[in-house]
Design an enzyme around this catalytic site. Structure first.
Site, PDB file in Angstrom:
ATOM      1  N   ASP A 270      36.323  28.627  15.671  1.00 42.17           N
ATOM      2  CA  ASP A 270      34.821  28.472  15.753  1.00 42.17           C
ATOM      3  C   ASP A 270      34.151  29.544  15.627  1.00 42.17           C
ATOM      4  OD1 ASP A 270      32.450  27.167  16.272  1.00 42.17           O
ATOM      5  OD2 ASP A 270      32.746  26.492  18.533  1.00 42.17           O
ATOM      6  N   ALA A 271      33.662  29.931  14.321  1.00 43.44           N
ATOM      7  CA  ALA A 271      33.191  31.323  14.099  1.00 43.44           C
ATOM      8  C   ALA A 271      31.522  31.186  13.527  1.00 43.44           C
ATOM      9  CB  ALA A 271      34.132  31.946  12.953  1.00 43.44           C
ATOM     10  N   LYS A 272      31.250  29.843  13.254  1.00 40.99           N
ATOM     11  CA  LYS A 272      29.878  29.898  12.752  1.00 40.99           C
ATOM     12  C   LYS A 272      29.488  31.020  11.999  1.00 40.99           C
ATOM     13  CE  LYS A 272      28.827  27.231  17.081  1.00 40.99           C
ATOM     14  NZ  LYS A 272      30.008  27.439  17.756  1.00 40.99           N
ATOM     15  N   ARG A 273      30.237  31.243  11.064  1.00 42.12           N
ATOM     16  CA  ARG A 273      29.827  32.534  10.128  1.00 42.12           C
ATOM     17  C   ARG A 273      28.963  31.979   8.920  1.00 42.12           C
ATOM     18  NH1 ARG A 273      32.106  34.929  13.892  1.00 42.12           N
ATOM     19  NH2 ARG A 273      33.969  36.423  13.560  1.00 42.12           N
TER      20      ARG A 273
END
Lengths: 273, 273
Positions: free
Chosen positions: B92-95
């Site tokens: 869950d990095a939301k890059r």
């Protein structure tokens, strides 16, 4: 020192609005560094040595360092230690997450790495941005209009007769209670940059996209700076750091950086005449 | 195996739509782990040991691990090695960054860490998302409607009579040429979740916000699943992993996870009757 003051101060003492993007890719290291145990760090060290009197900031895009795994993390830290005091370091991380996660990201970028500033993505709204803004000494650049082709997918959508990015600017101004909030606008978007400066008052604007991405330097200066010809941070990455792949790569980077700085200065002088 | 098939398969063999969020915060470790040299990794190992037969996925929010510095990076890798084969791991990095940076982030998450899936932010558009979608085995969840209060700032803005997040869904469907793209919709948004499922066909939907954030489990199942009662990944983090701070923390996490899994099953059964 408050971030906006810090930025103004280093832009005055250095006489430069130039930021060099250390988008360091281990696959693109000059052959002369092939024997080095830590080529990426050595590369950054030599680029900084050769250019630090020409810039107000260095920007490090975390994508490149994270792709290197653990050595990338160490390279980031060692590189940050090479940047002389006073020069701004921008962690180009474009993070954005719910409140408690945003706090963790802010802690990573500001407390662990000790960047002076970072970039954040606005999509998740206020509680995803505010944790970054708590320390008035640290700058936060919110993505408004980006330099890439995909910018058109959402940033330009019409919201009440205005593009979405104008909503981002309106909210950013409201969140900027500590005078440490800025915006990101790509140099490939001169028309939009002009409009952003109109709306943003004297907030700092980080302007990537000069050089490899083809952005226009004259417009970046003319439309990006505030009334005093300051508060624009004009970033070039690949065109500077990869100016040469020969043994003289650092010298070539210096020449390219000097050319950009001087060109920026000429445009500023015209502006202030 | 294609990501959508993989997800369907593990949801069938496990009989579970539950995902546990390993939002592991070193400041919240049970006292029993105080003597451990690497408490966070030991904590994750025990939680995974105690719960892996109850879940289809684990989600690791990178914010928490990055805040730990280098030990956090090692903890991530060791934790991923503990997740049994077949169970999906979501970074869950939301890059979200321009093309060449997005490629580096994808390489970090999929090649270095070896996550099965990740989350990305849509604000920068197509070229910021497509590099993540190249490998059909890896899933990509694009933020649509998030669970946090700030979601209202931009995601709900009216674009041609529809909220912005519907534009995100329309584009995501277009980018989903390899059937490995999903969406993120917070469990705190049941009405929006229903609409997203209508628009998204049978794309997987990652639904965080159950538990500590107060999301509604019944609606998550009812509105989040596809016609077969599948393709929703329902995530609880803090309410499971911090169910107890005592010596029995892993057992307490198991009880909480089992309660959630069973409740999800009951709602699915009603749905399919």
């Amino acid at each position: 020192m408050n971030f906006s003051h810090h930025l103004r101060s280093i832009q005055r003492t250095s006489g430069s609005l130039l930021c060099i993007g250390l988008d360091t890719d281990p696959r693109r290291m000059p052959r002369i560094l092939a024997g080095s145990r830590d080529a990426a760090t050595e590369f950054n060290r030599r680029i900084i040595d050769a250019t630090h009197d020409l810039v107000c900031a260095y920007k490090l895009n975390l994508a490149f360092y994270e792709a290197m795994g653990e050595p990338g993390r160490r390279c980031l830290k060692k590189t940050l230690a090479e940047i002389p005091d006073g020069i701004i370091s921008i962690g180009d991380a474009k993070r954005g997450d719910i409140g408690n996660s945003a706090e963790s990201y802010a802690s990573s970028l500001f407390d662990d790495y000790r960047f002076t500033a970072c970039t954040v993505s606005p999509y998740m709204g206020e509680d995803s941005v505010v944790p970054f803004l708590r320390n008035t000494e640290r700058g936060v650049f919110i993505l408004a209009v980006t330099s890439n082709p995909g910018a058109k997918d959402f940033q330009y959508l019409n919201v009440r007769g205005r593009p979405l990015y104008e909503q981002v600017i309106a909210k950013s101004r409201r969140w900027n209670t500590k005078k440490n909030c800025g915006l990101v606008v790509g140099a490939t978007r001169p028309k939009e940059l002009r409009r952003v400066r109109e709306l943003a008052g004297n907030m700092p604007i980080l302007i990537p996209g000069i050089g490899a991405q083809g952005g226009d330097l004259r417009s970046a200066v003319r439309f990006g700076t505030d009334g005093r010809g300051e508060m624009a941070i004009i970033n070039a990455s690949r065109s500077v750091i990869y100016a040469s792949s020969g043994g003289d790569f650092a010298g070539a980077a210096r020449s390219e950086a000097m050319k950009l700085r001087d060109e920026i200065t000429r445009h500023r002088e015209k502006l202030l005449m």
